[in-house]
Structures are given as C-alpha cells and as structure tokens.
Design a protein around this motif. Structure first.
Motif, PDB file in Angstrom:
ATOM      1  N   TRP A 126      37.891  22.611 -28.845  1.00 37.99           N
ATOM      2  CA  TRP A 126      37.197  21.440 -28.319  1.00 37.99           C
ATOM      3  C   TRP A 126      35.728  21.454 -28.718  1.00 37.99           C
ATOM      4  O   TRP A 126      35.112  22.502 -28.750  1.00 37.99           O
ATOM      5  CB  TRP A 126      37.285  21.395 -26.793  1.00 37.99           C
ATOM      6  N   ALA A 127      35.196  20.295 -28.968  1.00 38.80           N
ATOM      7  CA  ALA A 127      33.766  20.197 -29.262  1.00 38.80           C
ATOM      8  C   ALA A 127      33.013  20.217 -27.937  1.00 38.80           C
ATOM      9  O   ALA A 127      32.585  19.188 -27.422  1.00 38.80           O
ATOM     10  CB  ALA A 127      33.466  18.924 -30.049  1.00 38.80           C
ATOM     11  N   ILE A 179      41.364  20.993 -32.257  1.00 42.82           N
ATOM     12  CA  ILE A 179      41.921  19.720 -31.782  1.00 42.82           C
ATOM     13  C   ILE A 179      40.927  18.600 -32.066  1.00 42.82           C
ATOM     14  O   ILE A 179      41.259  17.612 -32.696  1.00 42.82           O
ATOM     15  CB  ILE A 179      42.242  19.812 -30.274  1.00 42.82           C
ATOM     16  N   HIS A 180      39.706  18.767 -31.615  1.00 44.32           N
ATOM     17  CA  HIS A 180      38.678  17.810 -31.984  1.00 44.32           C
ATOM     18  C   HIS A 180      38.315  18.026 -33.453  1.00 44.32           C
ATOM     19  O   HIS A 180      38.684  19.044 -34.041  1.00 44.32           O
ATOM     20  CB  HIS A 180      37.421  18.010 -31.123  1.00 44.32           C
ATOM     21  N   ASP A 181      37.583  17.086 -34.016  1.00 41.95           N
ATOM     22  CA  ASP A 181      37.143  17.204 -35.402  1.00 41.95           C
ATOM     23  C   ASP A 181      36.467  18.565 -35.616  1.00 41.95           C
ATOM     24  O   ASP A 181      35.537  18.934 -34.892  1.00 41.95           O
ATOM     25  CB  ASP A 181      36.158  16.078 -35.722  1.00 41.95           C
ATOM     26  N   ARG A 216      34.434  19.895 -37.741  1.00 45.57           N
ATOM     27  CA  ARG A 216      32.999  20.040 -38.007  1.00 45.57           C
ATOM     28  C   ARG A 216      32.209  19.909 -36.726  1.00 45.57           C
ATOM     29  O   ARG A 216      31.209  20.580 -36.506  1.00 45.57           O
ATOM     30  CB  ARG A 216      32.551  18.995 -39.023  1.00 45.57           C
ATOM     31  N   ARG A 217      32.679  19.001 -35.850  1.00 49.66           N
ATOM     32  CA  ARG A 217      31.987  18.860 -34.572  1.00 49.66           C
ATOM     33  C   ARG A 217      32.223  20.094 -33.714  1.00 49.66           C
ATOM     34  O   ARG A 217      31.323  20.550 -33.006  1.00 49.66           O
ATOM     35  CB  ARG A 217      32.447  17.594 -33.858  1.00 49.66           C
ATOM     36  N   PHE A 262      32.674  23.156 -34.780  1.00 52.11           N
ATOM     37  CA  PHE A 262      31.821  24.226 -35.299  1.00 52.11           C
ATOM     38  C   PHE A 262      30.391  24.077 -34.766  1.00 52.11           C
ATOM     39  O   PHE A 262      29.756  25.033 -34.346  1.00 52.11           O
ATOM     40  CB  PHE A 262      31.758  24.180 -36.829  1.00 52.11           C
ATOM     41  N   TYR A 275      37.348  25.489 -42.840  1.00 51.41           N
ATOM     42  CA  TYR A 275      37.622  24.149 -42.336  1.00 51.41           C
ATOM     43  C   TYR A 275      39.132  23.920 -42.400  1.00 51.41           C
ATOM     44  O   TYR A 275      39.726  24.001 -43.465  1.00 51.41           O
ATOM     45  CB  TYR A 275      36.886  23.098 -43.174  1.00 51.41           C
TER      46      TYR A 275
END
Lengths: 313, 540
Positions: A91-92, A128-130, A132-133, A135, A153
C-alpha cells in the motif's frame, strides 16, 4: 540463554541429534510434529525474538542483534549471493501507519546482507497500489537509494506462469525475481486482516505472485499455505515494531497502530507466524493458515517445539 | 534594419519549442524517481508537485484563457504568459504560429517532407483563398458559445489538440507496442533476450508509461491527428491557415505590426519563389497588399527572394494593419453556430435532467457547469494519472462534455493519497488539492454500491471481502457482517457480507477495480454522492 546461536559445523551435529530426537517423538505420535519436512536439513526450528524495551531504542540495532543471536547474517547469506528481500509494501501508506514494513528494519537487513558479501540485494514486492507510489510513500525508495539495493518494479513481463504444485493453486503467474535468487528473506509486517485474521509472513507471499490475486480470497487459508509451500524463504523476519490492530490490511490512521517493539526471526515460517499471532492476543491454532501450515508440514505452530531465544535492547 | 538570419532563428525556436513540448508531455507523469520521498505528503498542506511546468504551453494560450474566462465569467488566474503573448502579437503579428506553436511546427514539417505540391499546383495552393475564413467562423462560434456558458475551445485549440493526440494516442500506441515486445522478450527462454528486454523496458517505461496505458477515445484522437497532418498535402499548413481558432484569434490581435514586410516591386522578376515558400498564403509577392493577419512570420519569402525584393523591417511609427479577412458570412455563421451548438448541446438533457451515474469526475473537479466552462479536454489529467483511470468521455458527459475526463474504475482507480490531476490542470477545472485536504474534507467523487446478485458472499458463492480489504479510508467505508448464507446445495455457510457506509465512502473505486467479478463488478461506483455537486448528494 546465550546470545550466539550455533555455527554451521555445530548445526550439522545438532541436526543429527535433533532428527534422532524427532524420530523418537514422532514415533509416540505427537500430532504437532510435521511429517514430511522433518528429514530436511534445517528442520531444527528456531526463533529469535528481539524486544525493544528502552524507549527510543534503535530499530536498526535491534535488527542486528536479532541476526547476531541467530548466528550472524553469515549463516544465511554467503559471499556472492543474489539476495531478494520481500518486504510488504503493498500500500502507498506512510511508514507510521504500519501498513507496510518498517523501512528502518529493511535498511538494516540490506546492510547486513551487503556486509555478508552479497553480490546483489534486490527489493521485490508485487504491490497492490501503483508500485512507484508505494516505493515513494512507504520510504522503501529512500532506503534503496541509501543502500544501493535494487528496487524491482513489478511489471507484467516479470510474471511467469509456473506450477505451484499446491492443493488449490496449480498454474499461476509468479513474480520471477522471487525465484531467481540464491537467498530469499521474507520481511513482512504484522497486521490484521478481515478474512485471514492476520497478515504475517506466509500471507506475504501473495505479493510474490501476479494474476487474479483477488480470487485467492475464496479459499484464503489454503491458498496462503500453497504459496508458502512454493516460496521457501531462507529466513523470515516479521516486523512487529509497530502492529496494525484495526482496519487492516490497509489501515490509514495512526489510531489503528500500536507499538509492539518486536522483531521475530525464524527459519520456520509457521512458527514465526505463530509467535506473531500471540502479539494480537490470538492462539496460533485459531488462525487458519497457521493451523493448516502446521498440518501440511510447513513448520510447527506449537512453539514448544521451537528453540526460542529472546534478546532485548 | 535587416534580418537576414531570421529564418534560422525561426527554425531554431521551432525545434526548441517542439522539443520542449514533447518533453513536457513526457514529464506529465508521476515523478519517476521512486527514491523521491513523499512519505510526509499526506500530512502536509501542500500537494505533490511535478518538477516541470507541464502546463506551460496552455498558460501561453490566449484562446484557452479567453474562452474559459468568458464562459465562466470570471478572471482565470495563471495565464500571465497568454496576456504577454496577446500584447506581443499586437506589434509582432502571428509570430507565435511561426516560432512557437508546436502543432504549427509539425504541420510545417509535414508540409515540407516530400511535398505533394510543386510548381504550379503549389503556386495555386498558396494564393489567397476564401477557405481562410473558416477559422474566423470557428473562432466566432467558440467565443459566442462561451458567452452562453459552453466552452469547446479545447476541441480545436492547437495546444490541446497536440497534447491530447500525443498523450492519449501516439505515446500509448508506441507504449503498447513496446510492452508487448518486452513481454515477449522477458518470456523467452533465452537469457540474453531477458536481459535485453529488461534493460530496454527500464529505459522505455518512464517515457511511455509502465504497463499498458490505454484511452478509450485514443483511436479517434489519433486518426484526427493523422488527418490534420495529411491535410498539409492539400495545401501547406492547412490547419494553420484554414482551421486553427487560436491562429484566428492571434490574427485578430495583430493590429499594429512594427515588424513589416517591405516589398520592392522594381526588383521583382515575378519568379514566384516567395509564393511557393509562403506558409500562410499571406500575399507576400510584390504588387499586392501583404496580409499581415495571415502571415505566420516564417520569413521564408525574404529568404527565398534572390533579387532581394522582399525584406522584413522594424518600422516606426507603427501603423494600423488592414483588418482581418473575415467577411460577414463567416461572422454571422459563427454567431449562429455559437448560439445553436450550446443549445443543441443541451438537448440530450444529460447535464440538466439527470445526473449521469457513470460520469465520475477527477477529485477536486468544479461543479459540472463550471467544470465544462473551464475544461480544455487537453488530456493532462489523463496522462498524469498513475493508474490510468481517467479517460476521455464518449457520451458519458453528453454532447457538451465530449472528451472531458471521466473515471472508468474497471481500468484503474483513484489513489487515495494522489492529487496529481488537479495539480496539472491548466485551467483549474480540477482544483489543486493537498492530499491532506482530499482525505480530511473528504473529497468524494461518487459512492460505491453493491450488486448483491453478483457479490460472491451475498449470492452464496463463498467468502471474498476483497472490496473491504482494499477500501482505503479509516475506518473503512466497506464493513463486514458475519451471516449464514445458503449455498447452491442449500447448506448454510458462515460468510462475511460487505456493506457500504455512505458517510465514509469517497468513491475512489478501488473496490470496483479489485472486485474479482470482472467486467461489470459486484461493487460499482456511481457519481451520486460526489461532493462537488450539491444536487447530486445522497445523504442529507
């Protein structure tokens, strides 16, 4: 109990002793002794619990101490190894929300691996979330930058269909970095989950596959154990420095979080989860995938069968 | 004062501005630097800022500024560059078209590359023609419609058109091709191919997007872009001469040229070189009146004239240029079209009779009438969205809202702590939000509702809870109750049934996106409950 664990040579001795003992115990018919995995070399289940007792203790120092107590990182990572670390960064969410692995623990583990002479340390999680976000928000990106570890990635081209040989899961896309490594360190965070009760080490492997992951919930415990059986980490380190006790697994508020100041390191994925379940006031046997993991011989849910060490800071 | 090298200055400017435009298209993305730490951003009053001024060209665009300002009847901020351009155009003419406009440059290149017209046909194509009036007709129609509160300048504005074409069609098209190639390489059994694919993907993904980016109107947008480029085969810079409403607007403003074309008829041999090279069909040859308003300031005529009969000069005092060649019919036609399009546009009643349930606008969008007054349909929000959830509409927003952004949750979802779309919107149709405000207000874009017939636990098909697990609010808007539900064999099984608490739901759509029932999920988001619209709220 001494802080140091056993050396490689000693462990071979131990292994012989233990397997002998286990055969005896197994003969009496103890239901909690897993059958199949016993003959394997590292069956001498052990667990190190690190507790940060002082306020303001250093999470990084505690991580080191836990590994030292287990015999040092050199026991798990050899010179020239490609090491994959699987944190939970699905999760971001900011680190203090406890939805993701504590970046300080991750940093310490990466540094330890590098000190042990690892050729390459990769951080991999199919988020689950994008990604890059994830990270950037979880602080893992910063850790990668600081330590020089490679941040993978998760992309479509890295998912390869493999046979998991599970009870429920046969052909399923696997996130390839997880299987293309010499050593795998599972680095989950401990938190609650509405369906599986808890998200711990074994469940962390949902981040090791791609495909229709949202269908796994229809038989969550069986599929978690299928995954845990496929991905066999060198060692599991559960981050319970802070645990999420409500609104899991995504959380979102600091009121969902409680400090637990603990790290649990084990070579037995079931035992590690069992120990962490206690932190939530649950009996390991009440958590489906822990019970099932034990039944299917992945490890021991009865902590009495595990050699335990406690270190504190 | 003579400018022999103006043509090279022009070419250099064109190349730089086109490169800058493409660079900004690429930079309209989630900062690719995963090492960038925004772990604190959700607790700050500031949003995530992009490092590049991605809306620069829009803020240079007076058409976008004037049309949205008129239709919203409000001074729109952030358009200082556009104001400066208007002032400069008064004295320098349409230098924007010749020097800056990236679509103009592409048209220029398309016309020069293997030109379809040569000799007499080219001479004929570059004569003053009545079709130039079409752009004034379009400009009038846009501005009159804006007075009636409808802004469709973005459909024809060159900056919006080019951005939309590149971001929603060209880049995703290339990206999908590359992704397929990389996937093929990665799945190969040959190790070398894996390595090549992986390395190439690392380089290409930040430019073309991670994974597959796709936009529902991409094919049409791309086809129209090709048409615009191919029109240069009918006459050079067809778009700029005939269609471009921004060019028309700048022509209206170029009233007092101090940079003027001087013609020396005595030197002229009527070779026609200047006419053949003229980009704007601006009557550059000696003997007739130079059409300042049509001149694209390319300086080709001066450069092509071997007799040195043509030259550009700065002349003082300035004098009033002949007016634009609009004509009554184009003007009246424009007024009629401008009046009727907004009225016909409302005929489908989408905006005024019902609230389309599928019309979910990005977080921070203004209420619908203000939103449509400002939206340029440029695609910045769609390009920047990390989950690819924002799509150009077909019919969701009615005729009036064609190609405006809509969230299609089966393709992506709105990230709870992301506010990039509002941060890039050039006209403020989507408000700049701080993450903190988005979460705390909360900004709702719709609300989720369950389709119990499809839902696995509700329909007796077993446990699931995927929607609850992904729900990002705390406490979760989707909660569970354990109940006994009979399965197909009639036996009751204990399952956790999901419910939606509308007070907490923000409509982010991750539940719909992650629901295992694909295509038409068992939990879906509708626009009802969106906080931007007082009429479309559900709860008292």
């Amino acid at each position: 109990m001494n802080d140091r664990f056993i050396t490689r040579r000693e462990s071979i001795h131990k292994m012989f002793q233990l397997s002998f003992g286990v055969v005896l115990v197994g003969g009496i018919g103890n239901p909690f002794i897993p059958g199949t995995a016993l003959g394997e070399t590292e069956k001498s289940g052990w667990l190190v619990e690190g507790v940060g007792e002082k306020t303001g203790y250093s999470v990084k120092d505690l991580t080191r101490k836990v590994f030292d107590a287990a015999g040092g990182i050199g026991r798990f990572v050899s010179k020239g190894d490609v090491v994959v670390i699987k944190p939970n960064i699905s999760w971001a969410r900011a680190p203090q929300l406890a939805a993701t692995t504590n970046p300080e623990v991750l940093e310490a583990v990466i540094e330890l691996c590098q000190e042990a002479g690892a050729k390459k340390v990769r951080i991999a999680d199919n988020t689950i979330h994008d990604a890059r976000r994830c990270f950037a928000v979880t602080g893992v990106g910063k850790v990668a930058e600081k330590t020089g570890a490679e941040l993978v990635y998760p992309r479509d081209s890295m998912m390869k269909e493999m046979n998991l040989h599970g009870q429920r899961l046969k052909d399923w896309p696997v996130f390839t970095p997880m299987v293309e490594a010499d050593k795998v360190i599972n680095l989950p965070v401990a938190k609650v989950h509405a369906l599986s009760e808890l998200t711990l080490g074994m469940k962390n492997w949902i981040g090791g596959v791609g495909g229709r992951r949202n269908a796994l919930h229809q038989d969550i415990h069986e599929t978690i154990v299928d995954l845990a059986q496929f991905f066999k980490p060198t060692v599991t380190l559960i981050d319970a420095t802070r645990i999420m006790i409500a609104n899991g697994p995504s959380g979102g508020s600091e009121s969902d979080v409680r400090a637990s100041n603990r790290l649990i390191l084990s070579n037995d994925p079931v035992a590690a989860d069992a120990k962490a379940a206690l932190l939530f006031g649950m009996k390991p046997e009440d958590v489906g995938f822990i019970r099932l993991g034990n039944e299917r011989g992945l490890g021991a849910s009865d902590l009495k069968l595990i050699r335990q060490i406690r270190v504190s800071l | 004062m003579k400018f022999r090298h103006l043509i090279w200055l022009r070419r250099t400017c064109q190349a730089l501005f086109l490169a800058f435009f493409v660079f900004l298209v690429v930079e309209t993305r989630l900062p690719p630097d995963a090492y960038f730490d925004y772990s604190l951003v959700s607790s700050e009053a500031k949003g995530i800022e992009l490092s590049q001024p991605v809306s620069f060209f829009f803020h240079l665009d007076p058409l976008a500024w004037i049309a949205s300002g008129i239709s919203e009847r409000r001074w729109i901020e952030g358009f200082g560059w556009a104001m400066a351009l208007v002032v400069a155009t008064f004295f320098l003419g349409r230098f924007f078209c010749g020097f800056i406009c990236p679509l103009g440059t592409l048209n220029h290149m398309a016309g020069a590359f293997r030109p379809a017209l040569k000799g007499k046909t080219l001479m004929a194509a570059n004569q003053k023609k009545d079709d130039r009036k079409i752009k004034y007709f379009l400009l009038t129609a846009i501005l009159v419609a804006a007075v009636l509160g409808m802004n469709y300048s973005g459909l024809l504005d060159p900056i919006s058109t080019l951005f939309r074409s590149l971001a929603l069609s060209v880049f995703p098209g290339i990206g999908i091709g590359l992704s397929t190639l990389f996937k093929g390489l990665a799945q190969s059994d040959i190790k070398l191919f894996n390595t090549i694919g992986y390395t190439a993907e690392n380089l290409a993904a930040p430019v073309f997007g991670y994974g597959y980016k796709a936009f529902q109107a991409g094919l049409l947008i791309g086809a129209l872009f090709l048409v615009i480029l191919f029109l240069n085969r009918i006459k050079p810079r067809f778009w700029c001469r005939v269609l471009c409403p921004l060019g028309a607007l700048l022509a209206v403003f170029s009233r007092y040229p101090i940079l003027r074309l001087e013609k020396d008829e005595s030197k002229c041999t009527h070779c026609g070189a200047c006419v053949k090279s003229c980009q704007g069909a601006a009557s550059c040859e000696p003997g007739i009146v130079w059409q300042n308003a049509e001149c694209l300031a390319c300086f080709n005529c001066q450069d092509s004239c071997r007799e040195k009969a043509l030259s550009f000069h700065f002349k003082w005092p300035m004098e009033r240029a002949p007016g634009i060649d609009m004509g009554k019919r184009a003007f009246l036609g424009g007024v009629v079209a401008g009046l009727s399009v907004p009225l016909f546009g409302k005929l489908d009643g989408k905006m005024y009779k019902v609230s389309p349930p599928e019309l979910i606008r990005p977080p921070g969008s203004l209420r619908e009438s203000d939103f449509l007054a400002r939206c340029q349909r440029c695609g910045l929000c769609m390009k920047v969205c990390p989950t690819n959830v924002i799509q150009p509409t077909w019919a969701e927003a009615g005729f009036e809202g064609f190609w405006t952004p809509v969230l299609v949750m089966t393709g992506g979802y709105c990230e709870y702590t992301c506010t990039l779309c509002g941060n890039v919107c050039p006209t403020g149709a989507i408000e700049k939000l701080a993450v903190k405000k988005k979460i705390q207000a909360p900004v709702r874009i719709g609300s989720a509702y369950l389709d119990r017939g499809r839902c696995l636990p509700w329909s007796g098909n077993g446990p699931c809870i995927v929607c609850e697990e992904h729900c990002p609010t705390s406490p979760k808007a989707i909660y569970l109750r354990e109940e006994s539900i009979a399965g197909a064999d009639g036996k009751k099984v204990k399952v956790k049934l999901p419910f939606v608490d509308l007070k907490r739901c923000v409509g982010c759509g991750i539940c719909e996106n992650k629901c295992p029932v694909k295509g038409r999920p068992a939990i879906r988001v509708i626009s009802a409950g969106e906080s931007r619209s007082p009429e479309n709220r559900i709860l008292l």
